[in-house]
Design a protein around this motif. Structure first.
Motif, mmCIF file in Angstrom:
data_model
loop_
_atom_site.group_PDB
_atom_site.id
_atom_site.type_symbol
_atom_site.label_atom_id
_atom_site.label_comp_id
_atom_site.label_asym_id
_atom_site.label_seq_id
_atom_site.Cartn_x
_atom_site.Cartn_y
_atom_site.Cartn_z
ATOM 1 N N ASP A 137 74.893 -31.584 -121.331
ATOM 2 C CA ASP A 137 73.996 -32.440 -120.552
ATOM 3 C C ASP A 137 73.819 -33.796 -121.229
ATOM 4 O OD1 ASP A 137 71.758 -32.416 -118.274
ATOM 5 O OD2 ASP A 137 70.892 -33.353 -120.055
ATOM 6 N N HIS A 151 76.791 -35.886 -120.492
ATOM 7 C CA HIS A 151 76.766 -36.354 -119.097
ATOM 8 C C HIS A 151 75.807 -37.527 -118.930
ATOM 9 C CE1 HIS A 151 76.603 -36.406 -114.763
ATOM 10 N NE2 HIS A 151 75.320 -36.072 -114.775
ATOM 11 N N VAL A 168 66.708 -29.107 -118.377
ATOM 12 C CA VAL A 168 68.025 -29.069 -117.752
ATOM 13 C C VAL A 168 68.217 -27.678 -117.172
ATOM 14 C CG1 VAL A 168 68.931 -30.731 -119.398
ATOM 15 C CG2 VAL A 168 69.230 -28.307 -119.840
#
Length: 372
Positions: free
Chosen positions: A196, A199, A274
């Motif tokens: 994450d 990203h 997340v």
């Protein structure tokens, strides 16, 4: 109500997205203490609790005010350690030991004030006297700790009398938790958190801060003209990046909490969950308040009772409730503004009907709003 972070002059290279093992341990302790906040973690909480050593469980209770309500800023010590160089401020450690080393770099005043946050309500977003330096603040802290029970009072007295000793206690406690349950959890979670972070970092590089914040949470908005990030929360607060940076820290155990570290003199941190996202973006705090207020009126509750069963025109509702059409129109306007009813036209008539999906989510939206 919101928390605002002024980012005037913040350069892209001073923004970082990095997981923190110590912050994730804080989130794990919070979930173990308040499993009702995290229904998706019930299985994990039950498994850990069942095999937890009784002495470690007792030590969890000894200072659970550091993580039960939310979790203390002592679990994000990187934010309180000044950074150096052109890049972002001090970053979290890659291992729990690295993060605990950062905890040792906080001054005694920083450590004590952060640990007493939920006890003595020291000024948070602004500068204020430390409980170590001000006898009045110290006395007030102990009074409030006593009101929360003898265990919290004893811990607060130890903290004020011997900050290095309590810091050492916390370090040993974190290592024992790591051995008992956290190392196993971190070995599974760190890959998702690292992915994450990559990203979000790529979004920052390619599309800018606004796109990265939108991917973090719909509760975050960026006003580029005002150079300000606004976090939609039920609390008020203010911080600024100043000459420092902005840190985004993902958590796999944190949903539904979106936490903002905005302590005066510390680097601002957005600690965000997340994993599986909500199918529908939660309403803003303002929209939630509108809906709760709209449903608090007995006439509007009766209108909703009718509209839940079928669609009605204003005239039909006026006849059913024994009221005038203008009176019904005013109540319908409040319900519509709150997003609780929908309309469709049939010829020259407008029919109203309750949005049962929105109403069904109201309880969970309210809970998420106050926990966010």
């Amino acid at each position: 109500m919101s928390v605002r972070i002024d980012i005037a002059g913040l350069r892209p290279e001073r923004i970082a997205v990095v997981p923190s093992p110590l912050a994730e341990l804080g989130m794990a302790l919070h979930a173990l203490s308040e499993p009702g906040h995290h229904p998706g973690l019930q299985g994990w909480v039950t498994s850990v609790t069942a095999r937890l050593d009784s002495s470690l469980a007792d030590r969890m209770c000894e200072a659970d005010f550091l993580w039960r309500t939310t979790f203390s800023d002592v679990f994000l010590p990187c934010a309180g350690v000044p950074g150096h160089g052109p890049g972002p401020g001090t970053l979290p450690g890659t291992t729990l030991t690295d993060d605990l080393d950062l905890l040792d770099k906080l001054s005694d005043e920083q450590f004590v004030d952060a640990a007493l946050e939920f006890t003595c309500a020291l000024p948070y977003s602004t500068d204020g006297a430390s409980a170590l330096a001000d006898a009045g603040v110290r006395e007030r802290a102990l009074e409030l700790a006593a009101a929360r029970g003898p265990q919290q009072l004893r811990f607060s007295e130890r903290l004020l009398a011997d900050p290095p000793g309590v810091r050492g206690w916390l370090r040993r406690f974190a290592r024992d938790c790591d051995e008992a349950f956290f190392a196993d959890a971190w070995s599974r979670l760190r890959h998702q958190l690292a992915a994450d972070a990559r990203h979000k970092t790529e979004l920052l590089r390619r599309k800018g801060l606004a796109a990265a914040l939108a991917a973090v949470s719909p509760s975050l908005t960026l006003d580029e003209s005002a150079a300000r990030i606004t976090v939609d929360k039920l609390g008020d607060g203010h911080s600024a990046t100043g000459d420092g940076g902005l840190l985004l820290v993902p958590t796999s155990l944190g949903r539904p909490h979106l936490m903002v570290l905005h302590r005066h003199g510390w680097q601002p941190v957005l600690h965000y969950p997340v994993g599986s996202a909500e199918p529908v973006a939660p309403p803003s705090v303002e929209q939630l308040a509108l809906r709760m207020t709209a449903l608090s009126h007995p006439v509007r509750m009766r209108i909703c009772r009718h509209l839940a069963r079928s669609s009605y025109t204003t005239g039909e509702l006026a006849q059913a409730l024994g009221m005038t059409a203008p009176e019904i129109s005013r109540h319908l306007g409040v319900l519509k503004k709150a997003g609780l009813i929908g309309t469709r036209r049939r010829g020259r008539y407008v029919h109203y009907q309750l949005d049962v999906t929105v109403v069904a989510r109201l309880g969970s939206d309210f809970l998420e709003g106050i926990l966010r």
